[in-house]
Scaffold this motif. Structure first.
Motif, short mmCIF file in Angstrom:
data_model
loop_
_atom_site.label_atom_id
_atom_site.label_comp_id
_atom_site.label_asym_id
_atom_site.label_seq_id
_atom_site.Cartn_x
_atom_site.Cartn_y
_atom_site.Cartn_z
N ALA A 474 0.82 -1.22 0.00
CA ALA A 474 0.00 0.00 0.00
C ALA A 474 0.85 1.26 0.00
O ALA A 474 0.36 2.33 0.36
N ILE A 475 2.10 1.17 -0.44
CA ILE A 475 2.98 2.32 -0.38
C ILE A 475 2.43 3.51 -1.16
O ILE A 475 2.50 4.65 -0.70
N CYS A 476 1.86 3.28 -2.33
CA CYS A 476 1.32 4.38 -3.14
C CYS A 476 0.08 4.99 -2.48
O CYS A 476 -0.12 6.20 -2.52
N VAL A 477 -0.74 4.14 -1.86
CA VAL A 477 -1.91 4.62 -1.14
C VAL A 477 -1.48 5.51 0.01
O VAL A 477 -1.98 6.63 0.20
N ALA A 478 -0.52 5.03 0.81
CA ALA A 478 -0.06 5.77 1.98
C ALA A 478 0.54 7.11 1.59
O ALA A 478 0.28 8.13 2.24
N GLU A 479 1.36 7.12 0.55
CA GLU A 479 1.99 8.37 0.13
C GLU A 479 0.96 9.43 -0.25
O GLU A 479 1.10 10.61 0.11
N ARG A 480 -0.05 9.02 -0.98
CA ARG A 480 -1.05 10.00 -1.42
C ARG A 480 -1.88 10.52 -0.25
O ARG A 480 -2.16 11.71 -0.16
N GLU A 481 -2.26 9.62 0.64
CA GLU A 481 -3.01 10.05 1.83
C GLU A 481 -2.21 11.05 2.65
O GLU A 481 -2.73 12.10 3.06
N ILE A 482 -0.97 10.70 2.93
CA ILE A 482 -0.13 11.54 3.78
C ILE A 482 0.11 12.90 3.14
O ILE A 482 0.06 13.93 3.81
N TRP A 483 0.37 12.90 1.84
CA TRP A 483 0.63 14.16 1.16
C TRP A 483 -0.56 15.12 1.26
O TRP A 483 -0.41 16.29 1.63
#
Length: 542
Positions: A474-483
């Protein structure tokens, strides 16, 4: 969202504490069982060590000797990352630790991490079948906890379909809405700066709603929703029961046969996960049976493909539980560490806000298209992730066969742990590593997902998401959420500490996933336009 009216929600979870201390590692029953089992374990323990070290001409990597029977377990019961860092300085970037009967190899450099977890990924990417995490809580079904087998491959394939880049793009509107809603709720809770607020539950709900939308097609309306406290409690309890050094049972197998608090907690957590997330699947199933519209989400997909993929009810409950636990804890923790950290660095906050005002202006919120132009804001996020990685040890890998690495033996069934604390505090890669300094990432234009694929492991931005074949899917999911969440908090608020309410950045909550201890800060809107912009953005997605 789907129409769930008239379908009962299956959950009888008590959302308050159950009388235990989440920070407790040892119990009377566990230690009593240890004493009773001691004599039986002693001989097998030393025979095991002798077998592992004498089975070839190679020796296992050096490391601390530890104590009889329990090994180095007790030395890792308080701020274990600091002890592991000390041992890395003494024994090098690859050393061994005995935890009970289990040999653990600690990896403390990017080069070794790449050599073992990437180049030798076929051997070093399995999981140890831990009694509490794998067998008790996940009942052999968890994606992150399961050794390589057909069940894991089937579940991982299903999970990846909901976490690849196209799926992330599909849910960007959800992440957008939840980030905006979180900031708006913080504005209301802080009474536009008049009242201090603890923002942690708001960050937790933001991450939770993102995963609820993906997994079940629903969301919570406020932090007072009982599902918020239930889900966050389940996630925290999972982390405290399954941390790499949270219990002895995983390392002394005979303790499985003795009553203990941690075993009871694991059994209760399994029941609660099935009750909560299995109950939500059943609710969707009932809607489908009645011909009602259901959302396009992971749960409805599992129900449609259950026969084709040979999934039973427990498979589906554990797949969704793994999503809900793994997908909430990391992103929520990073948001919370940012909220705790940034008020103490007004000059860094001001620089990020000046960049935001230059690129975005004051008439709209930053969105995903702005990220590539907001290099300092991205650097702030990466520096939070380096300094306050929620998982100071990556999820342990295990070797599926013997491996000789640089003249040293790593036997089959050895547990491999990635010592991210030491890697992130390397003085060569990160000068003055204890200093919070986003400028060290200013020339880093890659996302963390892109950075994880760099040929030179020493150039990876950080190791928060793990490495190799078992890197967080879920690295791409996490990056977008956090950003979206962090950029919008920076755009909206001056975040300040308040007299008499110092924020403790050294203490943390949790035995595996780390979060800040409770704190309060002041959130002052940066101008009178913030409330208007937030309201308009929410009306567009209502």
């Amino acid at each position: 969202m789907a129409d769930f009216e008239g379908i009962p929600f299956v959950s009888t979870i008590n959302t308050t504490k159950d009388g235990y201390d989440p920070g407790s590692r040892y119990t009377t029953t566990t230690l009593t069982g240890l004493v009773v089992a001691g004599v039986l374990l002693l001989s097998s323990h030393f025979l095991f060590r002798s077998y592992q070290t004498d089975k070839s001409n190679y020796k296992i990597p050096k490391g601390p000797k530890g104590l009889p029977i329990i090994g180095s377990f007790l030395f890792l019961s308080h701020y274990p990352e600091l002890t592991l860092d000390k041992w890395a300085k003494r024994f090098g970037s690859l050393y061994s630790v005995w935890l009970g009967k289990q040999l653990v190899i600690v990896i403390s450099s990017p080069d070794v991490a790449k050599d073992l977890m990437v180049s030798n990924g076929a051997i070093c990417s399995s999981r140890k079948d831990m009694y509490i995490k794998s067998q008790t809580i996940f009942a052999g079904r968890g994606i992150t906890a399961t050794p390589y087998n057909d069940t894991w491959r089937r579940h991982r394939r299903i999970a990846n379909a909901w976490l690849h880049q196209k799926a992330v793009d599909k849910f960007t509107s959800v992440f957008d809405r939840e980030a905006t809603d979180m900031v708006n709720c913080l504005l209301e809770a802080s009474q536009s700066g008049a009242a201090l607020v603890n923002p942690q539950s708001f960050a937790g709900r933001c991450s939770l709603n993102n995963m609820l939308s993906i997994v079940f097609g629903v969301r919570t309306a406020s932090v007072q929703d009982p599902l918020v406290s239930t889900a966050l409690r389940l996630g925290r309890e999972f982390m405290n029961c399954t941390g790499p050094v949270s219990n002895l049972i995983d390392f002394l197998p005979l303790l499985e046969y003795f009553p203990s608090e941690v075993r009871s907690r694991g059994q209760k957590l399994h029941h609660d996960l099935v009750e909560t997330y299995g109950g939500m699947i059943e609710r969707i199933n009932q809607c489908m049976s009645l011909g009602k519209e259901v959302p396009d989400c992971l749960a409805s997909t599992l129900l449609r493909i259950r026969e084709e993929e040979e999934l039973d009810d427990l498979d589906m409950a554990m797949i969704t539980s793994a999503f809900m636990i793994g997908g909430v804890e990391t992103t929520a923790s990073i948001m919370q560490w940012f909220q705790a950290l940034i008020p103490s660095y007004p000059e860094i906050q001001q620089r990020a806000q000046e960049e935001l005002d230059s690129v975005v202006g004051r008439d709209r919120l930053p969105d995903i298209k702005d990220e590539q132009h907001l290099l300092y804001c991205r650097a702030v996020i990466k520096e939070v992730e380096r300094c306050y990685n929620p998982f100071w040890l990556g999820t342990p890998h295990a070797t599926s066969e013997d491996l000789v690495y640089k003249g040293q033996l790593i036997p089959k069934d050895t547990v491999l742990v990635l010592n991210t604390w030491t890697i992130h505090h390397d003085e060569v890669r990160f000068p003055e590593p204890d200093k919070f300094n986003p400028s060290r990432y200013l020339n880093d234009t890659l996302t963390s997902a892109q950075s994880s694929n760099l040929a030179d492991a020493n150039q990876h931005d950080h190791w928060m998401f793990g490495a190799g074949r078992r890197i967080c899917p879920a690295i791409c999911v996490a990056e977008r959420e956090i950003w979206l969440a962090i950029s919008r908090m920076l755009w909206s608020f001056h975040m300040e500490t308040a007299p008499g309410h110092a924020v403790d950045l050294k203490q943390y909550d949790g035995l595996s996933g780390r979060s800040p201890v409770p704190f309060k800060i002041r959130l002052r809107p940066r101008d009178g336009n913030v409330a208007k912009i937030l309201k308009g953005a929410l009306e567009k997605v209502a």
